[in-house]
Write an enzyme that holds these catalytic residues in place. Structure first.
Site, PDB file in Angstrom:
ATOM      1  N   ASP A  78      53.844  41.461  11.876  1.00 58.43           N
ATOM      2  CA  ASP A  78      54.528  42.545  12.576  1.00 58.43           C
ATOM      3  C   ASP A  78      54.773  43.748  11.672  1.00 58.43           C
ATOM      4  O   ASP A  78      54.949  44.859  12.164  1.00 58.43           O
ATOM      5  CB  ASP A  78      55.879  42.064  13.097  1.00 58.43           C
ATOM      6  CG  ASP A  78      55.742  41.086  14.236  1.00 58.43           C
ATOM      7  OD1 ASP A  78      54.775  41.194  14.990  1.00 58.43           O
ATOM      8  OD2 ASP A  78      56.612  40.211  14.358  1.00 58.43           O
ATOM      9  N   ASP A 104      56.366  49.786  23.869  1.00 52.53           N
ATOM     10  CA  ASP A 104      57.569  50.355  23.245  1.00 52.53           C
ATOM     11  C   ASP A 104      57.850  51.810  23.573  1.00 52.53           C
ATOM     12  O   ASP A 104      58.857  52.340  23.118  1.00 52.53           O
ATOM     13  CB  ASP A 104      57.520  50.240  21.717  1.00 52.53           C
ATOM     14  CG  ASP A 104      57.979  48.883  21.231  1.00 52.53           C
ATOM     15  OD1 ASP A 104      58.272  48.021  22.066  1.00 52.53           O
ATOM     16  OD2 ASP A 104      58.049  48.698  20.012  1.00 52.53           O
TER      17      ASP A 104
END
Length: 673
Positions: free
Chosen positions: A411, A189
């Site tokens: 998550d 990311d």
């Protein structure tokens, strides 16, 4: 063209350190003990092009214990399916400084590596240990669920380098681990946010620290010969638009060139880390197909992003990265831990009746999310393809499937009275916008609020139940029997024809992989295959394996040798030959690899391969060659970096194509100058 700023999260295990990947499951003797076994050091191995090829994947005992506890609690047929997950390698996440040393319940980095040594058990097969480096200053600037422990400041960068990267590098550089192949997934990311989210103040502030931190990590890890460095490239739904992909190529090149070794510091790239974008959309193969006067890519779900799946995205990104200076030897990886999308909702045949692009896409897409930007604990997702090397053959830029995100770990949580710092994107009752005025549900699993990295029983059950390919119906299923009776049924100057007897398996045999001289050249569903485009008067050795619906692979058949005849051109007499092999065929489309060999006495400057289809095949995408098709005739020309071949040298290119009806392999002609 309008498109949202999409992102997805692959949350590290906040309190759990997870086992690293290789391509094949490995049941180590130390599968449950936490004590670090004493194992002698092994000699350093060469730095190979594909560390996953011919290797065994590390099984993390911490993750195996989580899986087995869940399987035992659920019991019955579901528990039997769940227990099979533990036999697959997963990644070790170094998601905070404390993870390096470990704690009372989870192994630290050195202890994991000691277990990896024990799993080698004195054999000659190397173990691949995958570690995720994930603690940049200002980490995950576009979301909340996995914000890190270090601020996006100069002081935070110093801490990252001296208290995080340096200790990791010191452990990995220990000579006793020199025989282990260590695959490092570096900072998921980070650089994708540097490409798309600069309008967010937190990302604009963090980007210089992301770039400096990644450069520092590459310098440290590239200096260790048995470490392989892979940079995260987001996924198809994030950087798939050309106006994202083009600057992404420049961003990755900028970071690589700033390192001491330059482009050589990067072994490859990984996509779909902890995300749910499928490998392929088998019924949506052409983004430009017109429905109701509009191309499919204009549907709300895609918003003019032509990369419908990870396969198309990775092959396109590979070409982009090579064009920006990375060598053609870079390897592309895909995290398939949660992108299977099986179960009853998965379409099984093309539905051509809808008359609008939105209805057509909704009826045919494998990805069942209502909004492509949904990313947190997605409802209905399934485990994807099992970890494996060379899933599309040796000539494809995608060199392995991995399970980087261990299936069953959350998550992130969402804000409520007990979770004040949660992420709204993880709220099953929340919504999010696509940036064009459309609002969608988050699609998070309802009924639970589990912090990032913690075990999520409901999610794990779903992932197993919706796995594609499905797990075997019996927990004791060990895979298909080896194909028998492998026989050469005919040879020409440019082909070898083979046949064999069928394998058996409780889960059902789904296909056969054909290997020539140890390299996979085709996957077929029949018990025969003709290998074409071979050189004349050359000896080849073949084996065949079977795969079942659970992804288990059989032992290889007994090897058989065949020699092509001396007469004929073997695909052309002007200095080169071309060999064609289907890598993956899903009934309406396929991928193929073409190997080009210089058969002349002098080096080539360029080459061209031509053929004519015998049916409806249509090339939709290619790599390592410039392709053009007119009617059934196809031309593939070398590119600047692979046209020069020394005598007997080989290169390859590949393509994806659609078809209906038959898919007979064509005869190739190769010319060189």
């Amino acid at each position: 063209m309008p498109h949202p700023v999409l992102r997805r999260l692959r949350t590290a295990a906040a309190a759990t350190l997870l086992g690293a990947t290789g391509l094949l499951p490995s049941i180590g003797a130390a599968a449950s003990a936490h004590a670090a076994p004493a194992t002698p050091a092994r000699a350093a191995a060469d730095h190979v092009a594909n560390p996953f090829a011919g290797a065994t994947g590390y099984l993390n005992p911490d993750y195996a214990a989580e899986v087995k506890a869940q399987a035992s609690a659920d019991g019955g047929s579901l528990g039997a399916l769940e227990s099979q997950v533990a036999a697959n390698p997963t990644a070790v996440w170094m998601d905070h400084i404390g993870a390096i040393a470990g704690d009372a319940t989870h192994l630290g980095l050195q202890a994991h590596l000691d277990h990896a040594l024990a799993q080698q058990q004195g054999g000659t097969t190397p173990v691949v240990f995958q570690v995720v480096v994930y603690d940049l200053p200002g980490r995950d600037c576009a979301a909340i669920a996995s914000n890190g422990e270090l601020p996006a400041t100069a002081a935070g960068l110093t801490t990252y380098e001296t208290q995080y990267v340096d200790p990791i590098a010191a452990v990995l550089a220990n000579p006793k681990y020199a025989g282990i192949r260590i695959a490092a997934v570096i900072e998921p990311d980070s650089l994708p946010n540097a490409v798309t989210n600069q309008s967010k103040p937190a990302c604009a502030t963090a980007t210089p620290f992301y770039e400096s931190g990644v450069e520092y990590t590459l310098d440290k890890l590239h200096a260790i010969p048995n470490v392989y460095d892979y940079l995260d490239i987001g996924h198809a739904g994030w950087l798939g638009w050309s106006n994202n992909m083009v600057p992404a190529g420049k961003e990755y090149a900028k970071v690589a060139q700033a390192t001491t070794a330059g482009f050589a510091s990067v072994d490859g790239f990984i996509s779909d880390t902890a995300n749910t974008t499928p490998l392929a959309e088998p019924f949506l193969t052409n983004p430009d197909l017109t429905v109701g006067g509009q191309p499919l890519k204009s549907a709300d779900f895609y918003q003019y992003n032509p990369a419908f799946d990870e396969y198309h995205y990775d092959t396109a990104m590979y070409s982009t990265l090579v064009s920006n200076g990375f060598p053609s030897s870079i390897g592309m990886l895909v995290d398939t831990s949660r992108n299977g999308w099986g179960g009853s909702a998965r379409p099984t045949a093309l539905n051509s009746s809808p008359t609008t692009v939105d209805a057509y896409v909704a009826a045919n897409k494998v990805d069942q999310k209502p909004f492509r930007g949904d990313w947190c604990n997605i409802n209905g997702a399934g485990i994807g393809a099992r970890p494996q090397s060379l899933p599309y053959g040796a000539g494809n830029p995608i060199i392995a499937f991995l399970w980087v995100k261990p299936p069953g770990e959350s998550d992130g949580d969402y804000p409520d009275a007990s979770h004040p710092h949660g992420d709204p994107h993880c709220d099953p009752n929340g919504t999010q916008s696509d940036g064009n005025g459309n609002t969608y549900p988050t699609d998070a699993i309802p009924g639970s609020n589990i912090p990032a990295g913690q075990w999520f029983p409901v999610q794990f059950r779903q992932l197993v139940q919706n796995a594609y390919p499905a797990f075997g119906s019996t927990g004791g299923n060990t895979g298909p029997t080896a194909p028998g009776g492998l026989t050469v049924t005919g040879t020409t100057s440019s082909s070898v024809s083979l046949s064999w007897t069928a394998s058996t398996d409780p889960a059902g045999v789904t296909g056969y992989a054909v290997y020539r001289n140890g390299t996979k050249v085709a996957t077929v569903t029949t018990t025969s295959y003709t290998d074409t485009g071979l050189s004349p008067a050359t000896a080849y050795q073949y084996t065949v394996t079977a795969q079942d619906a659970a992804g288990n692979v059989s032992p290889a058949s007994a090897a058989v040798s065949a020699t092509t005849t001396a007469s004929g051109g073997g695909g052309g007499t002007s200095g080169c030959s071309a060999a064609y092999a289907v890598g993956n065929d899903w009934g309406s489309g396929f991928t193929a690899n073409v190997s080009v060999t210089n058969t002349g006495a002098t080096a080539t400057k360029s080459w061209t391969v031509t053929w004519s289809w015998g049916s409806t095949q249509q090339v939709t995408n290619s790599w390592n060659a410039t392709t053009a098709q007119s009617g059934t005739a196809v031309t593939a020309a070398s590119q600047a970096y692979n046209g020069a071949l020394a005598p007997n040298a080989t290169t390859s290119f590949g393509f994806q194509a659609t078809y209906s009806g038959g898919n007979t392999a064509p005869s190739l002609t190769c010319t060189a100058s």
